[in-house]
Motif scaffolding. Structure first.
Motif, short mmCIF file in Angstrom:
data_model
loop_
_atom_site.label_atom_id
_atom_site.label_comp_id
_atom_site.label_asym_id
_atom_site.label_seq_id
_atom_site.Cartn_x
_atom_site.Cartn_y
_atom_site.Cartn_z
N ARG A 11 -17.02 -86.43 34.16
CA ARG A 11 -17.45 -87.45 33.21
C ARG A 11 -17.07 -88.83 33.71
O ARG A 11 -16.04 -88.99 34.36
N SER A 39 -21.44 -93.87 31.19
CA SER A 39 -21.10 -92.65 30.46
C SER A 39 -22.33 -92.01 29.81
O SER A 39 -22.23 -90.96 29.19
N MET A 40 -23.50 -92.63 29.97
CA MET A 40 -24.72 -92.01 29.42
C MET A 40 -25.02 -90.70 30.11
O MET A 40 -25.77 -89.87 29.59
N ASN A 64 -22.78 -88.44 30.66
CA ASN A 64 -21.81 -87.44 30.26
C ASN A 64 -22.37 -86.27 29.44
O ASN A 64 -22.02 -85.12 29.72
N PRO A 65 -23.22 -86.54 28.46
CA PRO A 65 -23.74 -85.38 27.71
C PRO A 65 -24.65 -84.50 28.58
O PRO A 65 -24.87 -83.34 28.26
#
Ligand code: SF4
Ligand code: FES
Lengths: 180, 250
Positions: free
Chosen positions: A134, A94-95, A97-98
């Motif tokens: 995501r 999930s790193m 995602n931003p």
């Protein structure tokens, strides 16, 4: 006694959770008398089987294909467990995602000097799984009955929880483990 | 009936302390009117989880993790920032407060990017510890994944806003003990951030004395010493109360 049917799968993850499972060592022999492995990285079975008792899902849900997998798993399984931090929190997958899907692919696949100009999974007719917007923890996509924390979860914890699940118990909140 | 914050304590003219008696979780306890519910609870081995409060710093009630039920008060009250009162009846473990604390911790995880597995504070983090203590096994809220930056302009120290829980310990220690007031807060709501000087790069700060106290008090890996690897950073805060006493005596 009829054997308990167990499946395991690794989605967007590093395989560490499965390695940690092997760290149960001789306890695996004990377990093998009570379980039947119906799906997993070492089981040559192409589709998610039906009537599974317990499914350990490791990794976050990051592609359309993984989304199909977990939905099928939920349909066919009594107890679904999020196995390891990538499944529980999204963790390292999930790193991205931003940053956003296109930007991260661009960064990785078409940096200057990299001869590969295509971004995998981005064209319409690609046979590759496509990245979702995501990477998501499993419980955001399907209902999850049990959470096994750790990156990777300790073999003792896996053994404890799997033993409980074999008895038909879902020991939520009863077990202390580090979060995240 | 409920007095907030321990302002009295800073009053240079010390009036005579009064002893107050109250009940915490059914137990009869007492303290002086300058003490908070949290202090009296701790003296009596009643543990209340906390995050923003730290012995040696002022109490600002920023995180609300220490919420307790006080009979007669409509809202839940922060134990660290509520003075005791005669006849108070406090409950620290009701299902309602436990659920609120869990929710608060889950929201802290959901609103920033806490990638614990690759954090310098993994395993020594107060946020992780709280989650464990409160039995958090997953986050029930959708993660926000905000785009946040890291200020690595300082030669030895750094701030990773992805991990900041806005407890303001850094702000307080820098102001109250170091006297530099390099740290402060800017903006509001979900945009709230800690800043150095007037939102300038830390490395260019004119006021920072490079004492490193902010790093030691930061409960997560948000403030870190450069060069620490995953799980390597253990923080020390025991020095604070001593330092405070020494400063006061000067
Ligand atoms: S940087 Fe650390 S000490 Fe400062 S407000 Fe954020 S979490 Fe608290
Ligand atoms: S510890 Fe009391 S409000 Fe943060």
């Amino acid at each position: 006694m009829e054997k308990v049917k167990i499946g395991t799968i690794w989605l967007d993850a590093c395989s560490g959770c499965h390695m940690s499972m092997l760290d149960m060592d001789e306890r695996l022999l004990e377990l093998s008398e009570r379980i039947e492995m119906v799906y997993g990285p070492l089981v040559d079975y192409k589709t998610i089987p039906e009537n599974v008792d317990v499914f350990l899902v490791s990794g976050s849900v990051s592609t359309d294909k993984e989304m199909d997998y977990v939905k099928k798993i939920r349909e066919n399984t009594k107890i679904v467990a999020s196995f390891g931090d990538c499944a529980v929190t999204g963790n390292l997958p999930s790193m991205r995602n931003p940053v956003g899907t296109r930007d991260i692919l661009q960064e990785v696949y078409s940096q200057e000097g990299n001869p590969c100009s295509q971004l995998p999974g981005m064209s319409e007719d690609t046979p590759l799984p496509r990245l979702l917007k995501r990477a998501r923890p499993v419980h955001e996509v399907i209902e999850v009955d049990q959470f096994i924390q750790g990156c990777p979860p300790h073999a003792d914890l896996i053994h404890l929880i799997v033993s409980e699940l074999l008895e038909g118990r879902t020991p939520r909140r009863g077990i202390r483990t580090m979060f995240g | 009936m409920v007095a907030h914050l321990n302002r009295k304590r800073r009053d240079p003219v010390r009036t005579r302390r009064k002893v107050k008696t109250l009940k915490i979780n059914g137990l009869d306890v007492s303290g002086t009117d300058e003490q908070t519910i949290l202090e009296v609870a701790r003296e009596n081995d009643i543990s209340i989880p906390t995050l923003c409060t730290l012995e040696g710093l002022s109490n600002i009630g920023a995180c609300r993790i220490c919420l307790v039920e006080v009979e007669g008060a409509r809202r839940l009250l922060p134990a660290c920032a509520t003075l005791i009162d005669e006849g108070m009846v406090v409950k620290t473990k009701t299902p309602r407060v436990v659920e609120y604390r869990r929710k608060l911790v889950e929201l802290l995880f959901a609103e920033k990017n806490h990638y614990c597995a690759v954090c310098v504070s993994n395993g020594h983090c107060e946020l992780q510890q709280l989650a464990e203590d409160l039995g958090v096994d997953h986050i029930r809220y959708p993660y926000v994944y905000p785009e946040l930056n890291v200020d690595a302009t300082h030669a030895e120290l750094g701030v990773d806003h992805n991990r900041c829980v806005l407890c303001q310990r850094c702000v307080r220690v820098c102001d109250e003990l170091e006297g530099a007031h390099t740290w402060d807060m800017m903006d509001r709501g979900e945009n709230t951030r800690v800043v150095t000087d007037m939102h300038q790069n830390w490395g260019e700060s004119k006021t920072c004395t490079e004492c490193g106290k902010c790093v030691q008090v930061c409960p997560t890996g948000a403030l870190f010493k450069k060069g620490s690897a995953v799980g390597e950073l253990e923080k020390e805060t025991e020095f604070l109360p001593y330092l405070k006493v020494m400063r006061e005596e000067q």
